[in-house]
Structures are given as C-alpha cells and as structure tokens.
Design an enzyme around this catalytic site. Structure first.
Site, PDB file in Angstrom:
ATOM      1  N   ASP A   1       2.002   4.448   0.556  1.00 48.85           N
ATOM      2  CA  ASP A   1       1.617   5.580   1.398  1.00 48.85           C
ATOM      3  C   ASP A   1       2.828   6.494   1.570  1.00 48.85           C
ATOM      4  OD1 ASP A   1       3.269   4.100   2.982  1.00 48.85           O
ATOM      5  OD2 ASP A   1       1.985   4.089   4.750  1.00 48.85           O
TER       6      ASP A   1
ATOM      7  N   ASP B   1       4.570  -5.519   3.642  1.00 49.50           N
ATOM      8  CA  ASP B   1       4.065  -4.172   3.916  1.00 49.50           C
ATOM      9  C   ASP B   1       3.922  -3.931   5.423  1.00 49.50           C
ATOM     10  OD1 ASP B   1       2.415  -1.671   2.781  1.00 49.50           O
ATOM     11  OD2 ASP B   1       1.399  -2.472   4.540  1.00 49.50           O
TER      12      ASP B   1
ATOM     13  N   PHE C   1       0.866  -1.182   0.000  1.00 48.09           N
ATOM     14  CA  PHE C   1       0.000   0.000   0.000  1.00 48.09           C
ATOM     15  C   PHE C   1       0.901   1.229   0.000  1.00 48.09           C
ATOM     16  CE2 PHE C   1      -1.390  -3.427   2.834  1.00 48.09           C
ATOM     17  CZ  PHE C   1      -2.105  -4.101   1.853  1.00 48.09           C
TER      18      PHE C   1
HETATM   19  N1  LIG Z   1       1.546   0.791   3.818  1.00 44.50           N
HETATM   20  C1  LIG Z   1       0.690   0.901   4.821  1.00 44.50           C
HETATM   21  N2  LIG Z   1       0.200   2.114   5.158  1.00 44.50           N
HETATM   22  C2  LIG Z   1      -0.666   2.178   6.174  1.00 44.50           C
HETATM   23  C3  LIG Z   1      -1.068   1.074   6.912  1.00 44.50           C
HETATM   24  C4  LIG Z   1      -1.972   1.525   7.872  1.00 44.50           C
HETATM   25  C5  LIG Z   1      -2.672   0.764   8.943  1.00 44.50           C
HETATM   26  N3  LIG Z   1      -2.954  -0.566   8.642  1.00 44.50           N
HETATM   27  C6  LIG Z   1      -3.477  -1.359   9.713  1.00 44.50           C
HETATM   28  C7  LIG Z   1      -3.450  -2.772   9.317  1.00 44.50           C
HETATM   29  C8  LIG Z   1      -2.768  -3.530  10.168  1.00 44.50           C
HETATM   30  C9  LIG Z   1      -2.168  -2.740  11.245  1.00 44.50           C
HETATM   31  O1  LIG Z   1      -2.558  -3.187  12.478  1.00 44.50           O
HETATM   32  C10 LIG Z   1      -2.639  -1.315  10.982  1.00 44.50           C
HETATM   33  O2  LIG Z   1      -3.444  -0.855  12.013  1.00 44.50           O
HETATM   34  C11 LIG Z   1      -2.079   2.902   7.709  1.00 44.50           C
HETATM   35  N4  LIG Z   1      -1.286   3.266   6.680  1.00 44.50           N
HETATM   36  C12 LIG Z   1      -0.965   4.614   6.202  1.00 44.50           C
HETATM   37  O3  LIG Z   1       0.072   5.137   7.018  1.00 44.50           O
HETATM   38  C13 LIG Z   1      -0.048   6.567   7.049  1.00 44.50           C
HETATM   39  C14 LIG Z   1      -0.338   7.020   8.460  1.00 44.50           C
HETATM   40  O4  LIG Z   1       0.785   7.248   9.162  1.00 44.50           O
HETATM   41  P1  LIG Z   1       0.717   8.212  10.460  1.00 44.50           P
HETATM   42  O5  LIG Z   1       0.495   9.616   9.942  1.00 44.50           O
HETATM   43  O6  LIG Z   1       2.073   7.984  11.123  1.00 44.50           O
HETATM   44  O7  LIG Z   1      -0.418   7.714  11.292  1.00 44.50           O
HETATM   45  C15 LIG Z   1      -1.254   6.918   6.178  1.00 44.50           C
HETATM   46  O8  LIG Z   1      -0.844   7.150   4.846  1.00 44.50           O
HETATM   47  C16 LIG Z   1      -2.054   5.651   6.304  1.00 44.50           C
HETATM   48  O9  LIG Z   1      -2.991   5.535   5.252  1.00 44.50           O
HETATM   49  C17 LIG Z   1      -0.545  -0.210   6.556  1.00 44.50           C
HETATM   50  O10 LIG Z   1      -0.824  -1.257   7.140  1.00 44.50           O
HETATM   51  N5  LIG Z   1       0.341  -0.233   5.511  1.00 44.50           N
END
Ligand SMILES: Nc1nc2c(c(CN[C@H]3C=C[C@H](O)[C@@H]3O)cn2[C@@H]2O[C@H](COP(=O)(O)O)[C@@H](O)[C@H]2O)c(=O)[nH]1
Length: 316
Positions: A225, A293, A223
C-alpha cells in the site's frame, strides 16, 4: 502468491529508483531478536465482527473499497470500517448482494458519514456494484475458474467455503474482481493487495478458525500500500533515489503504473520476504508476512507525519 513473490523479486533486482539496504534489513532483524511484536487484528476496535457469515460479507465489501483515502486529508481507512460496521449494526441487510448493486454516491457517503464526495467515488461505486458479481452465480460460459462456476447465492461466506481452507484459491478467485497488476520493464507484475488482505482479514477476524482457517496462510505476502513503503523507508530498509525522495517529500503525485510506483510496492514486498528468510536463518523462526505487515502498518498509521507516496489508484 508465488507470482507476487517472484515478480516483486524481479522488480527489486531491476529497480532504478528504490533499493533495499541489506545492512539495515539485517540490523532490523537483529533488533527483533527473532520475534515480531504481535499486533491484534482490530487493535483499533473499528471493525464489524460477530464470528458469523455477516462478518465475511462485511470484509468482502470493506476490501472492495479499501484503497486510496489520502486525496481527502481528513479521510482514512477507519472511516470506511466504522461506517460499514455502523450500517450493519443498524440494518443487517445493508450489505446484501442485491442492495450493493443499488448504492448511489450520496448513499455511500451517508453510509460512511462523509459530508463530501469520496476520493475516486465513481470507481468506489462501480466496485461496490460489482462485489456482488464475485458472490452471485457466474454467467454460463464465462472464463472464470472451476470454483466460480458454482453458485454462491449472493453470500461471501459461500465463496469462502468453496475455497476449502485454501488462501491461494481464495485470492485467485477474488483477484478476478480485485485485480492488481502492472507492466514493469516489459514484465507483468502481480501485487494483489486487496485480494490478499481479504484472506488475511478473514484469518485475523476469525482467529485462524472457522471461516478464517487456511492451511496455506503462510503463502500470503504483505499488502503493498502507501503506508508500508513509508515505514520501511523510515526504518532505513528502503532507500529512494534523490528525485523520488524529493517528489514524495514534496507530496507530488507519483503516476500509477510508473516505474517508481511499481518499485515502491514491489521492493516493499521483497524486503519483507528477505526479512522472513533472515528471521528463519538467524533465529530459526518462521514468521508470517501477515504478522510483519500488521506490525509495520500499525506503526505507520500511528506516525501520520511520515511522508508516503501519492498515487491515484484503485488497487491500494
Ligand atoms: N499493508 C497494509 N495496508 C493496510 C492495512 C489496512 C487495514 N487492515 C486491517 C487489518 C487489521 C487491522 O486491524 C486493520 O484494521 C489498511 N491498509 C491500507 O492503508 C492505507 C490507508 O491508510 P490511511 O489513509 O492512513 O487510512 C490504504 O492503502 C489501505 O488500503 C493493513 O493491515 N496492511
């Protein structure tokens, strides 16, 4: 997702601001010895999870709003997850389709217990109001695919059931509400971060069973991000041009849709796909991008000092 993989690869091979360091990538793969540390979904203990349909509704709403927290330096993803969880614990109908249409800015802030306007609040509200479109009957004569033409009765769980254990179907359906496209050097690029993370969240929350059972889960990419590119840079896998490095370190905004932004995201996707290929080649291990990821992302959020790119975007 084949489109995500193919177009991210195309960007990586035409990139001018970001490159993938193959030697660093191979070293990282060797260091894993073929096994990616398993990070449990919900390792932070922030999510609503009851093994039932309400969890599916929760995840759809969560991922509709899962983008761009950084403009408020005190806000992060945990606030969104915990706010929605607490709202559901107090009132199980808080995320029903008819309620979603009516949330106002102050009500959404209340839900997240946030004392000031959220970043991109207008867009968040619009997306919240529109979530129900993905779960209500499609209007007759619309162009949406065969699956959407059935009635989902306002329930995200019915949308998931209609996809018959295919993550590809689910992502293509949800991507109509959660698009994530760009045009790069004249080519259309697909990244589908929020749509793919919805399928991955279901898979994680339901441990690959029931509503999280997808026969094609291996097709999902990472994903893209703002955290994962920062981690890959820290690991030496992504190299940035001097100008881009300076801009990111100086916290300058990177324009949405710019070459730099697309390269950061697409090269991250491509680097992880290369990593999977190497893991298979060197160790005979088939690893899911989802697992890589979560490993990279969890490392990233535990290292908040790592500079990340700042783009105002509703995609991630
Ligand atoms: N690549 C990737 N990006 C992810 C996640 C997740 C959450 N996934 C849930 C699934 C399992 C876990 O238990 C998590 O709870 C959020 N994001 C992204 O991060 C950024 C937020 O950052 P900050 O501003 O520091 O909170 C924002 O762009 C958000 O969209 C992920 O898994 N992978």
């Amino acid at each position: 997702m084949d489109e995500v993989r193919a177009t991210a690869g195309w960007v990586a091979s035409h990139a001018s601001h970001v490159s993938i360091d193959s030697a660093a990538l191979a070293k990282l793969v060797d260091e894993t010895q073929g096994s990616i540390p398993k990070v449990a979904w919900n390792f932070e203990g922030i999510h609503y999870s009851d093994d039932g349909p309400l969890t599916v509704q929760y995840l759809l709403v969560l991922d509709a709003l899962n983008f761009c927290f950084w403009p408020d330096k005190d806000l992060n993803y945990d606030h969104l997850a915990m706010g929605l969880r607490e709202a559901l614990e107090k009132d199980r109908s808080a995320l029903d389709a008819d309620r979603l249409q009516k949330y106002s800015g102050p009500q959404l802030r209340d839900l997240l217990k946030w004392p000031r306007p959220l970043p991109l609040e207008e867009e968040r509200l619009r997306l919240l109001h529109e979530v129900q479109i993905s779960v209500l009957p499609a209007f007759p004569g619309s162009h949406v695919g065969e699956v959407l033409e059935r009635s989902f009765g306002g329930k995200a769980v019915n949308l998931v059931k209609a996809c018959e254990k295919s993550a590809v179907k689910l992502v293509s359906l949800v991507a109509q509400q959660f698009p994530d496209h760009a045009v790069y050097k004249g080519h259309q690029i697909f990244l589908y971060k929020r749509a793919q993370i919805f399928a991955a969240d279901l898979w994680g929350a339901f441990k690959g069973q029931g509503y999280g059972d997808f026969r094609d889960i291996c097709i999902i990419t990472i994903f893209a991000d703002y955290i994962v590119p920062a981690v890959l840079r820290q690991l030496g896998v992504l190299k940035y041009s001097v100008d881009l490095s300076n801009a990111i370190d100086a916290k300058k905004e990177i324009t949405s849709g710019s070459e730099e932004e697309i390269e950061l995201r697409a090269c991250s996707v491509h680097a992880v796909e290369k990593m999977r290929e190497l893991l298979e080649l060197k160790f005979g291990k088939q690893v899911l991008s989802i697992d890589i990821d979560l490993w990279l992302w969890s490392f990233g959020i535990q290292t908040p000092s790592m500079p990340h790119h700042r783009t105002l975007s509703i995609y991630y």
